[in-house]
Motif scaffolding. Structure first.
Motif, PDB file in Angstrom:
ATOM      1  N   MET A  95       0.836  -1.199   0.000  1.00 56.65           N
ATOM      2  CA  MET A  95       0.000   0.000   0.000  1.00 56.65           C
ATOM      3  C   MET A  95       0.873   1.251   0.000  1.00 56.65           C
ATOM      4  O   MET A  95       0.607   2.219  -0.732  1.00 56.65           O
ATOM      5  N   LYS A  96       1.910   1.252   0.808  1.00 51.32           N
ATOM      6  CA  LYS A  96       2.863   2.365   0.829  1.00 51.32           C
ATOM      7  C   LYS A  96       3.514   2.527  -0.542  1.00 51.32           C
ATOM      8  O   LYS A  96       3.591   3.629  -1.096  1.00 51.32           O
ATOM      9  N   TYR A 322       3.589  -3.817  -6.830  1.00 52.36           N
ATOM     10  CA  TYR A 322       4.290  -3.108  -5.757  1.00 52.36           C
ATOM     11  C   TYR A 322       4.635  -4.016  -4.582  1.00 52.36           C
ATOM     12  O   TYR A 322       4.968  -3.533  -3.507  1.00 52.36           O
ATOM     13  N   TYR A 323       4.542  -5.331  -4.790  1.00 50.91           N
ATOM     14  CA  TYR A 323       4.954  -6.251  -3.728  1.00 50.91           C
ATOM     15  C   TYR A 323       6.470  -6.162  -3.518  1.00 50.91           C
ATOM     16  O   TYR A 323       7.233  -6.149  -4.484  1.00 50.91           O
ATOM     17  N   PRO A 324       6.932  -6.131  -2.271  1.00 53.92           N
ATOM     18  CA  PRO A 324       8.369  -6.285  -1.999  1.00 53.92           C
ATOM     19  C   PRO A 324       8.788  -7.720  -2.324  1.00 53.92           C
ATOM     20  O   PRO A 324       7.934  -8.593  -2.497  1.00 53.92           O
ATOM     21  N   ASP A 326       9.626 -11.510  -1.955  1.00 58.93           N
ATOM     22  CA  ASP A 326       9.184 -12.560  -1.035  1.00 58.93           C
ATOM     23  C   ASP A 326       7.958 -12.152  -0.220  1.00 58.93           C
ATOM     24  O   ASP A 326       7.747 -12.633   0.896  1.00 58.93           O
ATOM     25  N   TYR A 327       7.138 -11.261  -0.766  1.00 59.72           N
ATOM     26  CA  TYR A 327       5.945 -10.833  -0.033  1.00 59.72           C
ATOM     27  C   TYR A 327       4.920 -11.961   0.019  1.00 59.72           C
ATOM     28  O   TYR A 327       4.671 -12.648  -0.977  1.00 59.72           O
ATOM     29  N   ASN A 328       4.324 -12.158   1.197  1.00 60.18           N
ATOM     30  CA  ASN A 328       3.304 -13.186   1.389  1.00 60.18           C
ATOM     31  C   ASN A 328       1.940 -12.593   1.055  1.00 60.18           C
ATOM     32  O   ASN A 328       1.358 -11.859   1.846  1.00 60.18           O
ATOM     33  N   GLU A 329       1.420 -12.930  -0.116  1.00 60.82           N
ATOM     34  CA  GLU A 329       0.173 -12.336  -0.583  1.00 60.82           C
ATOM     35  C   GLU A 329      -0.994 -12.632   0.348  1.00 60.82           C
ATOM     36  O   GLU A 329      -1.968 -11.874   0.390  1.00 60.82           O
ATOM     37  N   GLU A 330      -0.903 -13.710   1.106  1.00 57.97           N
ATOM     38  CA  GLU A 330      -1.990 -14.056   2.018  1.00 57.97           C
ATOM     39  C   GLU A 330      -2.151 -13.018   3.129  1.00 57.97           C
ATOM     40  O   GLU A 330      -3.187 -12.972   3.789  1.00 57.97           O
TER      41      GLU A 330
END
Length: 361
Positions: A95-96, A322-324, A326-330
């Motif tokens: 979100m950021k 915009y996921y960093p 290894d972001y956990n989408e869950e």
């Protein structure tokens, strides 16, 4: 010292970045509102052993296409909901990144309050621009301009759930009598207020809870993660939390017994049976509108409207960019916003009043 206390202690030691915009206002507020800042923690590298940046795990500039905000960027303080700072900031990093990537000239700084009661003073004293919890919105709706209700997994609703140790004799809320139960923050909608209302309706005397001690059972109030940990450590026989935090601890074998409303509206069913300890559900709330996202009315920057438009027009496909690493989408708490109003949160207001909480106090 608990992990949450360690995180908060580390956060309290954070030194803020020097700002090149709005310096005089921030300096004035730093003097007049020091007590508010004490309840709004940042996140320093010490919380994770050294390499974590101020705004969450990993370097945003390296992890995504979002560039480092320029020296003249407007700092926007976004207050998250209470919890372990490093965990909360990791969840909200997309979100950021979305806001910084789609709105020119803004630098989003995420803050994690020690409790819900710290949020409204931060907005009133203009030490924060954006917030996202229903309790604060309800307490003073005239203070905010509402962007909308968060949507994830196609749903704008979530659930409060009461979980217990698999071998306990707690089969329904009334069975909590005489036992020790763990709650999240005292003013948490899903982690405290809804459960207390349910215990009250089941005939238990909740005494002065959530602000004081209950009569017919013992209670402890921390945060969602700590509530689960207390059960794991046998410090409580059960805990109340929100579905996104509780469902991962429920064994797959219980899924067929979930109420239809949970099966239809929960966006966290895919996370079932993925975390320890394993706990058994004994009660589910009706669908609760997810957290609103709002901005304080006194924030006059043109960035305010631009940010609102970006959040309302966001899609899952867009925010995935915009996921960093290894972001956990869950864990994703936001894909877009749905139009909302204070009327949406009337069930929350009803339960706050029933357990003796004056939203405006």
């Amino acid at each position: 010292m608990t992990q949450a206390e360690e995180d908060r202690s580390s956060d309290a030691q954070e030194s803020g970045r020097s700002l090149t915009t709005r310096v005089s206002r921030r300096k004035l507020l730093a003097v007049s509102g020091a007590s508010v800042l004490a309840g709004l923690a940042g996140c320093s590298g010490a919380a994770s052993g050294g390499s974590e940046s101020e705004n969450g795990g990993g370097s945003t500039a390296e992890a995504t296409t979002v560039g480092t905000p320029g020296p003249d960027a407007e700092e926007v303080i976004m207050v998250l909901t209470p919890g372990t700072p490093s965990d909360a900031k990791r969840r909200y990093m997309p979100m950021k990144n979305l806001i910084e990537g789609e709105v020119d000239g803004v630098d989003i700084t995420m803050r994690v309050p020690l409790n819900y009661s710290a949020i409204r003073p931060a907005l009133q004293s203009e030490q924060a621009e954006i917030g996202m919890d229903d309790v604060t919105l309800i307490s003073n709706p005239d203070l905010m301009d509402v962007y909308g209700t968060t949507v994830t997994g196609g749903s704008a609703f979530y659930f409060s759930v009461m979980l217990t140790q698999p071998d306990s004799d707690v089969q329904e809320p009334a069975d909590v009598e005489g036992k020790t139960w763990a709650f999240a923050d005292r003013l948490s909608t899903s982690g405290s207020i809804f459960a207390l209302y349910t215990l009250q309706q089941a005939g238990l005397d909740i005494g002065e809870a959530p602000t004081g001690d209950p009569v017919d059972f013992k209670g402890s109030w921390t945060d969602h993660n700590q509530a689960i940990r207390r059960v794991a450590k046998d410090k409580a026989i059960g805990a109340t939390t929100w579905g996104g935090n509780g469902i991962p601890h429920i064994p797959e074998s219980y899924k067929s017994d979930f109420p239809e409303r949970v099966k239809e509206k929960s966006s966290f069913l895919d996370t079932i049976d993925t975390e320890e300890p394993k706990l058994r559900p004994v009660w589910w709330s009706f669908p609760i509108p997810k957290q609103p996202v709002y901005a304080r009315k006194t924030w006059k920057s043109p960035k305010k409207q631009e940010i609102g438009e970006v959040l309302r027009n966001s899609t899952k496909e867009q925010i995935q960019k915009y996921y960093p690493p290894d972001y956990n989408e869950e864990e994703l708490p936001f894909t877009t916003l749905q139009d909302t109003s204070l009327e949406t949160y009337q069930p929350v207001i009803k339960r706050m009043n029933a357990v003796g909480i004056d939203p405006a106090a």
